[in-house]
Design a protein around this motif. Structure first.
Motif, mmCIF file in Angstrom:
data_model
loop_
_atom_site.group_PDB
_atom_site.id
_atom_site.type_symbol
_atom_site.label_atom_id
_atom_site.label_comp_id
_atom_site.label_asym_id
_atom_site.label_seq_id
_atom_site.Cartn_x
_atom_site.Cartn_y
_atom_site.Cartn_z
ATOM 1 N N GLU A 39 0.842 -1.192 0.000
ATOM 2 C CA GLU A 39 0.000 0.000 0.000
ATOM 3 C C GLU A 39 0.880 1.246 0.000
ATOM 4 N N VAL A 40 0.517 2.204 -0.848
ATOM 5 C CA VAL A 40 1.282 3.442 -1.017
ATOM 6 C C VAL A 40 0.330 4.621 -0.935
ATOM 7 N N ARG A 41 0.716 5.651 -0.194
ATOM 8 C CA ARG A 41 -0.055 6.901 -0.094
ATOM 9 C C ARG A 41 0.634 7.954 -0.951
ATOM 10 N N ILE A 42 -0.172 8.669 -1.761
ATOM 11 C CA ILE A 42 0.351 9.653 -2.707
ATOM 12 C C ILE A 42 -0.344 10.990 -2.469
ATOM 13 N N TRP A 43 0.449 12.054 -2.328
ATOM 14 C CA TRP A 43 -0.071 13.399 -2.053
ATOM 15 C C TRP A 43 -0.169 14.197 -3.339
ATOM 16 N N PHE A 44 -1.338 14.791 -3.566
ATOM 17 C CA PHE A 44 -1.584 15.666 -4.711
ATOM 18 C C PHE A 44 -1.796 17.095 -4.215
ATOM 19 N N ILE A 45 -1.158 18.045 -4.864
ATOM 20 C CA ILE A 45 -1.425 19.468 -4.678
ATOM 21 C C ILE A 45 -1.669 20.030 -6.078
ATOM 22 N N GLY A 46 -2.799 20.701 -6.248
ATOM 23 C CA GLY A 46 -3.116 21.236 -7.562
ATOM 24 C C GLY A 46 -3.180 20.164 -8.632
ATOM 25 N N ALA A 79 -2.199 8.412 -13.719
ATOM 26 C CA ALA A 79 -3.180 8.011 -14.740
ATOM 27 C C ALA A 79 -4.590 7.953 -14.137
ATOM 28 N N ALA A 80 -4.710 7.393 -12.936
ATOM 29 C CA ALA A 80 -6.024 7.303 -12.284
ATOM 30 C C ALA A 80 -6.583 8.685 -11.970
ATOM 31 N N SER A 81 -5.703 9.623 -11.588
ATOM 32 C CA SER A 81 -6.161 10.971 -11.236
ATOM 33 C C SER A 81 -6.707 11.719 -12.443
ATOM 34 N N GLU A 82 -6.295 11.340 -13.632
ATOM 35 C CA GLU A 82 -6.817 11.978 -14.833
ATOM 36 C C GLU A 82 -8.256 11.548 -15.106
ATOM 37 N N ARG A 83 -8.648 10.409 -14.553
ATOM 38 C CA ARG A 83 -10.037 9.950 -14.675
ATOM 39 C C ARG A 83 -10.885 10.496 -13.540
ATOM 40 N N PHE A 84 -10.336 10.536 -12.311
ATOM 41 C CA PHE A 84 -11.096 11.019 -11.166
ATOM 42 C C PHE A 84 -10.159 11.399 -10.035
ATOM 43 N N LEU A 85 -10.386 12.571 -9.481
ATOM 44 C CA LEU A 85 -9.709 13.027 -8.274
ATOM 45 C C LEU A 85 -10.740 13.875 -7.536
ATOM 46 N N PRO A 86 -11.077 13.534 -6.293
ATOM 47 C CA PRO A 86 -12.187 14.216 -5.631
ATOM 48 C C PRO A 86 -11.910 15.683 -5.291
ATOM 49 N N HIS A 87 -10.645 16.038 -5.206
ATOM 50 C CA HIS A 87 -10.264 17.415 -4.871
ATOM 51 C C HIS A 87 -8.852 17.636 -5.408
ATOM 52 N N PRO A 88 -8.507 18.865 -5.810
ATOM 53 C CA PRO A 88 -7.158 19.097 -6.326
ATOM 54 C C PRO A 88 -6.049 18.851 -5.302
ATOM 55 N N ALA A 117 6.606 7.915 5.558
ATOM 56 C CA ALA A 117 7.961 8.358 5.201
ATOM 57 C C ALA A 117 7.945 9.556 4.257
ATOM 58 N N ALA A 118 6.781 10.152 4.038
ATOM 59 C CA ALA A 118 6.691 11.322 3.148
ATOM 60 C C ALA A 118 7.236 12.552 3.858
ATOM 61 N N ASP A 119 7.522 13.587 3.084
ATOM 62 C CA ASP A 119 8.096 14.826 3.601
ATOM 63 C C ASP A 119 6.997 15.885 3.725
ATOM 64 N N PRO A 120 6.497 16.162 4.940
ATOM 65 C CA PRO A 120 5.436 17.162 5.112
ATOM 66 C C PRO A 120 5.855 18.550 4.641
ATOM 67 N N ALA A 121 7.121 18.910 4.798
ATOM 68 C CA ALA A 121 7.596 20.229 4.366
ATOM 69 C C ALA A 121 7.476 20.374 2.852
ATOM 70 N N CYS A 122 7.717 19.298 2.130
ATOM 71 C CA CYS A 122 7.599 19.304 0.679
ATOM 72 C C CYS A 122 6.146 19.584 0.269
ATOM 73 N N VAL A 123 5.204 18.975 0.969
ATOM 74 C CA VAL A 123 3.785 19.181 0.679
ATOM 75 C C VAL A 123 3.387 20.613 1.008
ATOM 76 N N LEU A 124 3.837 21.126 2.145
ATOM 77 C CA LEU A 124 3.521 22.506 2.526
ATOM 78 C C LEU A 124 4.104 23.491 1.516
ATOM 79 N N ASP A 125 5.342 23.282 1.115
ATOM 80 C CA ASP A 125 5.955 24.163 0.111
ATOM 81 C C ASP A 125 5.158 24.157 -1.194
ATOM 82 N N ALA A 126 4.726 22.992 -1.629
ATOM 83 C CA ALA A 126 3.950 22.887 -2.869
ATOM 84 C C ALA A 126 2.600 23.586 -2.719
ATOM 85 N N PHE A 127 1.984 23.437 -1.562
ATOM 86 C CA PHE A 127 0.690 24.076 -1.299
ATOM 87 C C PHE A 127 0.832 25.598 -1.328
ATOM 88 N N LEU A 128 1.852 26.119 -0.647
ATOM 89 C CA LEU A 128 2.065 27.570 -0.625
ATOM 90 C C LEU A 128 2.405 28.096 -2.019
#
Length: 135
Positions: A39-46, A79-88, A117-128
């Motif tokens: 199982e893998v968790r993937i973070w999307f911003i925009g 590829a899956a996100s191009e078919r459906f993503l509930p929020h950007p 093991a993801a980098d929260p700072a990376c997600v915050l930087d992308a969000f900002l």
């Protein structure tokens, strides 16, 4: 299908199961079960993938951000996100089945998902950066 029977958990919570079984309901009123090995968790911003982390392997917690399978999971998720993503801005959990194929397990909010093991700072930087460019 009988009311209330579509969300059964299978194999969850049992100490005798090293793998998770996922029940997928279809409109045709039947279910398909997949054995999920990874199982893998993937973070999307925009709607763009920012980072990812494996969080389970063979039913056990096994966080890692740098496995070849994580890259495979990201390619599938894109590829899956191009078919459906509930929020950007969200997380997508994907699972690799015993035959090596990938399936979407679920979507979650970013603030309600574990980081593993993801980098929260990376997600915050992308969000900002996303909002610095304008909505």
């Amino acid at each position: 299908m009988q009311a209330g029977r579509g969300r059964e958990e299978v194999g969850a919570g049992s100490k005798n199961h090293s793998r998770c079984l996922v029940k997928v309901n279809r409109r045709e009123d039947f279910s398909i079960y997949f054995v999920i090995a990874r199982e893998v968790r993937i973070w999307f911003i925009g709607r763009r993938i920012i980072t990812a982390s494996q969080y389970k392997w063979e039913g056990r917690l096994a966080p890692s951000a740098s496995l070849p399978e994580t890259e495979e999971a990201c390619a599938f998720a894109q590829a899956a996100s191009e078919r459906f993503l509930p929020h950007p801005h969200c997380v997508m959990d994907v699972g690799q089945t015993a035959d090596g194929s990938w399936k979407v397990i679920e979507f979650n909010t970013i603030h309600g998902a574990g980081w593993y093991a993801a980098d929260p700072a990376c997600v915050l930087d992308a969000f900002l950066a996303h909002y610095a460019e304008g909505p």
